[in-house]
Every structure is written in structure tokens, then in C-alpha cells.
Scaffold this motif. Structure first.
Motif, PDB file in Angstrom:
ATOM      1  N   GLY A 292       0.960  -1.242   0.059  1.00 41.54           N
ATOM      2  CA  GLY A 292       0.030   0.230  -0.174  1.00 41.54           C
ATOM      3  C   GLY A 292       0.740   1.425   0.097  1.00 41.54           C
ATOM      4  N   ALA A 293       0.435   2.153  -0.760  1.00 46.23           N
ATOM      5  CA  ALA A 293       0.985   3.591  -0.838  1.00 46.23           C
ATOM      6  C   ALA A 293       0.294   4.634   0.086  1.00 46.23           C
ATOM      7  CB  ALA A 293       1.232   4.130  -2.143  1.00 46.23           C
ATOM      8  N   PRO A 294       0.828   5.172   1.167  1.00 46.83           N
ATOM      9  CA  PRO A 294       0.081   5.796   1.944  1.00 46.83           C
ATOM     10  C   PRO A 294       0.128   7.377   1.491  1.00 46.83           C
ATOM     11  CG  PRO A 294       2.041   5.476   2.985  1.00 46.83           C
ATOM     12  CD  PRO A 294       1.979   4.455   1.705  1.00 46.83           C
TER      13      PRO A 294
ATOM     14  N   LEU B  30       6.199   2.555   2.706  1.00 46.94           N
ATOM     15  CA  LEU B  30       5.007   1.680   2.152  1.00 46.94           C
ATOM     16  C   LEU B  30       4.570   0.849   3.438  1.00 46.94           C
ATOM     17  CD1 LEU B  30       6.669   0.883  -1.272  1.00 46.94           C
ATOM     18  CD2 LEU B  30       4.640   2.606  -0.870  1.00 46.94           C
ATOM     19  N   PHE B  31       3.439   0.258   3.278  1.00 46.79           N
ATOM     20  CA  PHE B  31       2.673  -0.632   4.272  1.00 46.79           C
ATOM     21  C   PHE B  31       2.251  -1.548   3.418  1.00 46.79           C
ATOM     22  CE2 PHE B  31      -0.902   1.973   3.081  1.00 46.79           C
ATOM     23  CZ  PHE B  31      -1.807   1.261   2.766  1.00 46.79           C
ATOM     24  N   GLN B  32       2.029  -2.682   3.996  1.00 48.58           N
ATOM     25  CA  GLN B  32       1.292  -3.896   3.668  1.00 48.58           C
ATOM     26  C   GLN B  32       0.181  -4.318   4.001  1.00 48.58           C
ATOM     27  OE1 GLN B  32       4.019  -7.574   2.734  1.00 48.58           O
ATOM     28  NE2 GLN B  32       5.852  -6.356   2.466  1.00 48.58           N
TER      29      GLN B  32
ATOM     30  N   HIS C 107     -13.748   4.039   3.093  1.00 48.96           N
ATOM     31  CA  HIS C 107     -13.565   3.649   1.731  1.00 48.96           C
ATOM     32  C   HIS C 107     -12.340   4.596   1.166  1.00 48.96           C
ATOM     33  CE1 HIS C 107     -15.060   7.513   0.249  1.00 48.96           C
ATOM     34  NE2 HIS C 107     -16.149   6.978   0.887  1.00 48.96           N
ATOM     35  N   GLU C 108     -11.292   3.578   0.627  1.00 43.93           N
ATOM     36  CA  GLU C 108     -10.260   4.196  -0.116  1.00 43.93           C
ATOM     37  C   GLU C 108     -10.055   3.605  -1.738  1.00 43.93           C
ATOM     38  OE1 GLU C 108      -6.555   4.254   2.038  1.00 43.93           O
ATOM     39  OE2 GLU C 108      -7.169   5.572   3.638  1.00 43.93           O
ATOM     40  N   MET C 109     -10.232   4.527  -2.523  1.00 40.12           N
ATOM     41  CA  MET C 109     -10.586   4.208  -3.914  1.00 40.12           C
ATOM     42  C   MET C 109      -9.056   4.404  -4.633  1.00 40.12           C
ATOM     43  SD  MET C 109     -12.154   3.689  -6.853  1.00 40.12           S
ATOM     44  CE  MET C 109     -11.930   3.721  -8.812  1.00 40.12           C
ATOM     45  N   GLU C 110      -8.669   3.315  -5.216  1.00 37.24           N
ATOM     46  CA  GLU C 110      -6.967   3.449  -5.793  1.00 37.24           C
ATOM     47  C   GLU C 110      -6.931   2.602  -7.227  1.00 37.24           C
ATOM     48  OE1 GLU C 110      -4.250   2.342  -2.708  1.00 37.24           O
ATOM     49  OE2 GLU C 110      -5.679   3.415  -1.122  1.00 37.24           O
ATOM     50  N   LEU C 111      -6.040   3.046  -7.782  1.00 35.92           N
ATOM     51  CA  LEU C 111      -5.506   1.991  -9.016  1.00 35.92           C
ATOM     52  C   LEU C 111      -4.685   1.322  -8.372  1.00 35.92           C
ATOM     53  CD1 LEU C 111      -5.036   1.530 -11.900  1.00 35.92           C
ATOM     54  CD2 LEU C 111      -3.047   3.150 -11.639  1.00 35.92           C
TER      55      LEU C 111
ATOM     56  N   LEU D 144      -9.672  -1.306  -3.665  1.00 39.07           N
ATOM     57  CA  LEU D 144     -10.366  -0.626  -2.660  1.00 39.07           C
ATOM     58  C   LEU D 144      -9.646  -1.032  -1.277  1.00 39.07           C
ATOM     59  CD1 LEU D 144     -14.219  -1.231  -3.105  1.00 39.07           C
ATOM     60  CD2 LEU D 144     -12.808   1.063  -3.656  1.00 39.07           C
ATOM     61  N   ASP D 145      -8.708  -0.069  -0.790  1.00 40.70           N
ATOM     62  CA  ASP D 145      -8.085  -0.117   0.336  1.00 40.70           C
ATOM     63  C   ASP D 145      -8.970   0.119   1.665  1.00 40.70           C
ATOM     64  OD1 ASP D 145      -6.247  -0.079   2.359  1.00 40.70           O
ATOM     65  OD2 ASP D 145      -5.126   1.727   1.512  1.00 40.70           O
ATOM     66  N   MET D 146      -9.570  -0.629   2.148  1.00 35.14           N
ATOM     67  CA  MET D 146     -10.487  -0.467   2.963  1.00 35.14           C
ATOM     68  C   MET D 146      -9.773  -0.430   4.449  1.00 35.14           C
ATOM     69  SD  MET D 146     -13.500  -0.219   1.425  1.00 35.14           S
ATOM     70  CE  MET D 146     -14.403  -0.056   2.718  1.00 35.14           C
TER      71      MET D 146
ATOM     72  N   ARG E 180      -4.561  -2.193  10.581  1.00 34.49           N
ATOM     73  CA  ARG E 180      -5.924  -1.633  10.556  1.00 34.49           C
ATOM     74  C   ARG E 180      -6.525  -2.050   9.181  1.00 34.49           C
ATOM     75  NH1 ARG E 180      -5.567   3.399   9.907  1.00 34.49           N
ATOM     76  NH2 ARG E 180      -3.518   3.810  10.138  1.00 34.49           N
ATOM     77  N   LYS E 181      -5.568  -2.133   8.199  1.00 36.88           N
ATOM     78  CA  LYS E 181      -5.929  -2.272   6.719  1.00 36.88           C
ATOM     79  C   LYS E 181      -5.902  -3.843   6.269  1.00 36.88           C
ATOM     80  CE  LYS E 181      -4.422   2.360   5.325  1.00 36.88           C
ATOM     81  NZ  LYS E 181      -5.126   2.698   4.168  1.00 36.88           N
ATOM     82  N   SER E 182      -5.776  -4.655   7.181  1.00 34.03           N
ATOM     83  CA  SER E 182      -5.707  -5.988   6.891  1.00 34.03           C
ATOM     84  C   SER E 182      -6.724  -7.114   7.255  1.00 34.03           C
ATOM     85  CB  SER E 182      -4.442  -6.524   7.497  1.00 34.03           C
ATOM     86  OG  SER E 182      -2.950  -6.044   7.021  1.00 34.03           O
TER      87      SER E 182
ATOM     88  N   THR F 118      -1.949   2.207  -5.026  1.00 31.83           N
ATOM     89  CA  THR F 118      -1.229   3.274  -5.298  1.00 31.83           C
ATOM     90  C   THR F 118      -1.582   4.391  -4.561  1.00 31.83           C
ATOM     91  OG1 THR F 118      -2.591   3.690  -7.095  1.00 31.83           O
ATOM     92  CG2 THR F 118      -0.594   2.666  -7.724  1.00 31.83           C
ATOM     93  N   GLY F 119      -2.790   4.303  -3.759  1.00 31.07           N
ATOM     94  CA  GLY F 119      -2.970   5.475  -2.810  1.00 31.07           C
ATOM     95  C   GLY F 119      -4.293   5.895  -3.227  1.00 31.07           C
ATOM     96  N   THR F 120      -4.760   6.839  -2.281  1.00 29.65           N
ATOM     97  CA  THR F 120      -6.260   7.502  -2.620  1.00 29.65           C
ATOM     98  C   THR F 120      -6.319   8.860  -2.642  1.00 29.65           C
ATOM     99  OG1 THR F 120      -8.643   6.827  -1.950  1.00 29.65           O
ATOM    100  CG2 THR F 120      -6.959   7.632  -0.134  1.00 29.65           C
ATOM    101  N   PRO F 121      -7.053   9.437  -3.216  1.00 30.55           N
ATOM    102  CA  PRO F 121      -7.274  10.950  -3.430  1.00 30.55           C
ATOM    103  C   PRO F 121      -8.237  11.339  -2.101  1.00 30.55           C
ATOM    104  CG  PRO F 121      -8.635  10.018  -4.900  1.00 30.55           C
ATOM    105  CD  PRO F 121      -8.119   8.838  -4.260  1.00 30.55           C
TER     106      PRO F 121
END
Ligand code: MN
Length: 283
Positions: free
Chosen positions: A80-82, A112-114, A138-142, A169-171, A182-184, A251-254
Motif C-alpha cells: 500500500g502507498a500511503p 510503504l505498508f502491506q 473507503h479508499e478508492m485506488e488504482l 479498494l483499500d478499506m 488496521r487495513k488487513s 497506489t494510494g487514494t485521493p
């Protein structure tokens, strides 16, 4: 070429709104023996199998009639890219319900994180919230899927290592814990609707995308606003760890991240990649 995994691990060739079952080609994959090599066996074999997949006749079904699983079955890593869009850094600094006192300056300082590979699901499986009393965003990402293994990959050759792209989606559960924790949670990484081969995407750093929640637009941006673009992320990640076929880089979220609750419906689209609908429920 667009590949989906659906129903009981069927392999599908997506053509418009239909999917053709080409699972017969999976018989060509070599039998695995312990220890199983790192990475996704099918993604690793795609260059050799592509022609056969495209030439395989199988029954076609409407995409809406199948249950979409993650198009990548066995990534060795989900990276994951924060804080990789400036407008998301700004919203995070303003909202302590996102930042929790963390210093959020630049991705280059943060690293980066995993996400646990066990968090991975497809659009048809939905997101099962485990901590409904906390804020789940929700985190919408490529999402970039690695096709060819590499380590210390220079930016100039980074795209040669890409198999294709998906919506990711990086929930995320917000809180003071480290992101990787938190993201796993199971189902907190959604990939879909299909894996779009890299040759269909002229420039991954110029893709419009959006996410709506229950029909209301929440996130809308373009990958040209990535702080570290796709090539940089691949190169930087591979400076630290070997990337294997099937590895995923979120790749990260806007800006526009926000909470979801059981019963919510997320719709999301990336131009050239596709559109998917993901339902949220309580676990
Ligand atoms: Mn993210």
C-alpha cells in the motif's frame, strides 16, 4: 485481454458485458510441490498462456450473473502507498479522525505498508465490517499487478514488470494502530472487476476514476495527481523487497475518503479498466 475469476474459481475471459469460461487452460499449469514458489502461478504463466486463453472456446455468461472473485488469487504481497495524493494529505492533516496524531508529510518519509494477503476479495464477495463501532473508510485506488519478478527495478523499466491493472479498494479502520494492522482485516482489500492487461492501458498515470457511496459521488480524481507515480512506486518497493508475479501495489487514494456502514453500496470506475459495485455488510 481482461481476465476475471468467478464463482467457484473459474477463469473468465471478459468481453464487454459477458465473460467466457476458459478454465480449461488451467490444466496446463504445472503441478505444484512443496515448497510452493512465491507469487501467483497463473499470473506468472500468462505470457506463455495468453494465446491459448484467447483461443479457448467456453460458454459465455453475462458478467452480472457471476460472482466476481479477486482476479489475482495468490499474491505474495499486497503493498500500500500511503498519503500519495496531495489533497488526501491535506484532508488527513485537517481530520484527526484520519491522522490520529501521526505526522503526515510525504510518502518518501512515511514508507510503504502491506495489507495481509488474507484480506483480499473480489467485487462479488463484498466487504464485511468487523468493527462497526469504529470509523471504517473507503479508499478508492488504482491497483497495479506485477507480472514479472524483479528487484531494484529502475523506473525506466518499471512498466515492463506490470501484468495489468484493476480497481482497488483499500478499506481501512481508522485508529492509532499501524496501517498494516488496521487495513488487513478479512475482506478489506477488494480487487476487480477484472485484470486488464497492461497493453490496454496507454498511460497508468493518466486515468480518471471515481467512487460513489449509495449513489453520491465521494471520490473523483485522476492518477496524474499521484505524488509517486506507478513507475516510482514499483522501483521504490523493489528497492526493499523482490516483487513477484501477482504482487499488488495499491497506489494510494485521493481526497474524499469517508465512512461506510452495513447496507452501503460502493460503485467505482477507472477509465479504461472498468466499473464494479461492492456491497458492505456486518461480518
Ligand atoms: Mn490507501
Amino acid at each position: 485481454m481482461r481476465l476475471a475469476r468467478f464463482d467457484d474459481n473459474r477463469l473468465g475471459l471478459v468481453d464487454g458485458d459477458s465473460v467466457r469460461d476458459v478454465s480449461a487452460v488451467l490444466a496446463d499449469l504445472p503441478a505444484l510441490r512443496w515448497p510452493v514458489p512465491l507469487g501467483d502461478q497463473l499470473i506468472a504463466a500468462l505470457p506463455a498462456m495468453r494465446e491459448k486463453i484467447q483461443g479457448t472456446a467456453g460458454p459465455a455468461k453475462p458478467l452480472t450473473s457471476v460472482k466476481l472473485l479477486s482476479p489475482v488469487a495468490n499474491p505474495s504481497k499486497i503493498i500500500g502507498a500511503p498519503i500519495n495524493y496531495a489533497d488526501h494529505v491535506a484532508e488527513s492533516k485537517q481530520d484527526q479522525a484520519i491522522a490520529y496524531g501521526r505526522k503526515l508529510n510525504h510518502i518518501g518519509e512515511f514508507g510503504l505498508f502491506q495489507k495481509a494477503t488474507s484480506s483480499l476479495v473480489g467485487a462479488g464477495e463484498g466487504v464485511a465490517l468487523r468493527f462497526v463501532e469504529k470509523r471504517n473508510d473507503h479508499e478508492m485506488e488504482l491497483a497495479v499487478v506485477i507480472g514479472r519478478a524483479g528487484t531494484r527495478i529502475p523506473e525506466a523499466r518499471a512498466l515492463d514488470h506490470v501484468a495489468g491493472y484493476c480497481i482497488g479498494l483499500d478499506m481501512t479502520v481508522r485508529g492509532p494502530e499501524v496501517p498494516t494492522f488496521r487495513k488487513s482485516i478479512d475482506s478489506y482489500c477488494v480487487l476487480g472487476p477484472a485484470l486488464v492487461m497492461a497493453d490496454e492501458i496507454a498511460d497508468p498515470n493518466d486515468l480518471d476514476f471515481w467512487l460513489s457511496l449509495n449513489g453520491e459521488m465521494r471520490q473523483k480524481s485522476n492518477t496524474r495527481y499521484l505524488v509517486y507515480n506507478v513507475q516510482k512506486l514499483i522501483s521504490w518497493a523493489s528497492d526493499y523487497y523482490t516483487l513477484y508475479p501477482g504482487d499488488v501495489i495499491m497506489t494510494g487514494t485521493p481526497q474524499g475518503v469517508g465512512p461506510v456502514a452495513p447496507g452501503d453500496v460502493m460503485d467505482c470506475e477507472i477509465s479504461g479498466i472498468g466499473r464494479m459495485q461492492v456491497r458492505v455488510r456486518a461480518a
